[in-house]
Design an enzyme around this catalytic site. Structure first.
Site: not given
Ligand code: EPU
Length: 332
Positions: A160, A231, A328
């Site tokens: 990012r 995010s 972010e």
């Molecule tokens: N998780 C939780 N609780 C929550 C959200 C997530 O426990 O409320 C846990 C999930 O269970 C999982 C892990 O966190 O084990 C990752 O969750 P998720 O796959 O939803 O992805 P994220 O890390 O929360 C990132 C990106 C997203 C992108 C997704 C999928 C960042 C800041 N965010 O989110 O990007 O869509 O991975 O690749 O890196 C964005 O940048 O605006 C965005 C939406």
């Protein structure tokens, strides 16, 4: 120069926040853009406003990139070089590629925002980042009006992150981005639920794109219905030593590898959920009920309130886990 005075930015940011810009200009052709000195006031560049938090009025001129156009520049036996204007909608560009069977962008389906904003924060999702398909970009230096070409290494992409969020922040207007897409797809389906959703169906870039669209639509609020900027925080990269002490107390804490030595990336959404913030509503704003990383404006919320909520979450996560989570989104 067609500057509109005191323009409301409410419909130009996906949080749906009210903010007045002292000046506002939409750039539909490159010659509309003048050098910074001609604007008298400081300039801020806007795409579709999907990664900003407006915390007050803007005393400068907001310049909206509305340049359009997608062209195939050249191709060889393996790759196609596609040039897209900075003001093109990102997802429209993704669908344009998928319809033509140009592979590489399918995992990045349905990300809000413009093509020109995508390299600034090296957008990423489901195991793919913009840097994986980026070839070069053209950007106009605001101070001189000179167009410069930035290669992949010039952009210094990180998680990012890019040079346009660091030392060149606010200094360039990204007029076009050229992508290198593949004729033969390399499917990436190992992240999260993609494989489960696809099941036994034969793989194609369209099937992957549809699966990503399905996952995103089920977890992330549609900004047309509930204001948000995806995010709100980045996933923190922490020292292995801290990770080891956290995992003793919280064995279910997920982690991901990173390029940074002796470090791992952990999901901020997990930390925020464990700290009890998920789904919490404070008046007109809150933390999304299905994705704790997303802050929302239920309507009539104020940018300052969202910023305060973000700071409260940040402080709470630090006190509970000794981990610093950083925004972010860009705070304006
Ligand atoms: N998780 C939780 N609780 C929550 C959200 C997530 O426990 O409320 C846990 C999930 O269970 C999982 C892990 O966190 O084990 C990752 O969750 P998720 O796959 O939803 O992805 P994220 O890390 O929360 C990132 C990106 C997203 C992108 C997704 C999928 C960042 C800041 N965010 O989110 O990007 O869509 O991975 O690749 O890196 C964005 O940048 O605006 C965005 C939406």
């Amino acid at each position: 120069m067609k500057i509109i005075k005191n323009q409301s930015l409410k419909k130009f940011n996906t949080f749906g926040l009210e903010s007045l810009a002292a000046g506002f200009e939409e750039i539909v052709k490159i010659s509309d853009l003048e050098i910074a000195a001609n604007y008298d006031l400081p300039i801020k560049i806007l795409g579709e406003g999907s990664n900003i938090l407006l915390t007050g009025d803007i005393e400068g001129v907001v310049i909206k990139n509305s340049l359009k156009g997608i062209n195939i520049l050249e191709e060889d036996s393996e790759y196609l070089y596609i040039k897209a204007a900075g003001g093109e909608n990102w997802h429209k560009f993704v669908l344009w590629c998928i319809e033509r069977n140009f592979a590489g962008v399918e995992n990045l389906s349905l990300i809000p925002g413009t093509v020109g904003a995508a390299p600034i924060q090296n957008i990423g999702a489901y195991g793919v980042e913009l840097k994986d398909i980026f070839y070069e970009l053209e950007a106009i230096e605001l101070s001189s009006g000179i167009t410069k070409t930035f290669s992949w290494s010039d952009c210094r992409f990180g998680y990012r992150d890019s040079i346009f969020k660091q030392e060149l922040k606010g200094l360039y207007f990204i007029s076009s981005v050229t992508f290198r897409l593949s004729k033969e797809p390399i499917y990436k389906i190992s992240y999260g639920d993609i494989q489960n959703i696809i099941g036994d169906r034969p793989l194609s870039i369209k099937i992957i794109s549809d699966a990503v669209i399905q996952i995103r639509s089920s977890k992330l609020p549609d900004p047309k219905i509930i204001g948000n900027a995806g995010s709100f925080f980045k996933n923190p990269v922490i020292a292995i030593s801290l990770f080891q002490s956290l995992i003793e107390k919280h064995p279910s804490l997920p982690s991901y590898p990173t390029d940074i030595e002796n470090s791992v990336k952990i999901p901020a959404g997990w930390l925020i959920e464990q700290a009890g913030w998920k789904g919490r509503r404070i008046g007109n704003i809150g933390v999304h009920e299905k994705q704790a990383l997303v802050l929302v404006n239920y309507g009539n919320g104020k940018g300052k309130e969202i910023w305060q909520l973000a700071k409260d979450i940040q402080a709470d996560i630090f006190s509970k886990f000794a981990v610093n989570i950083e925004p972010e989104v860009n705070i304006w």
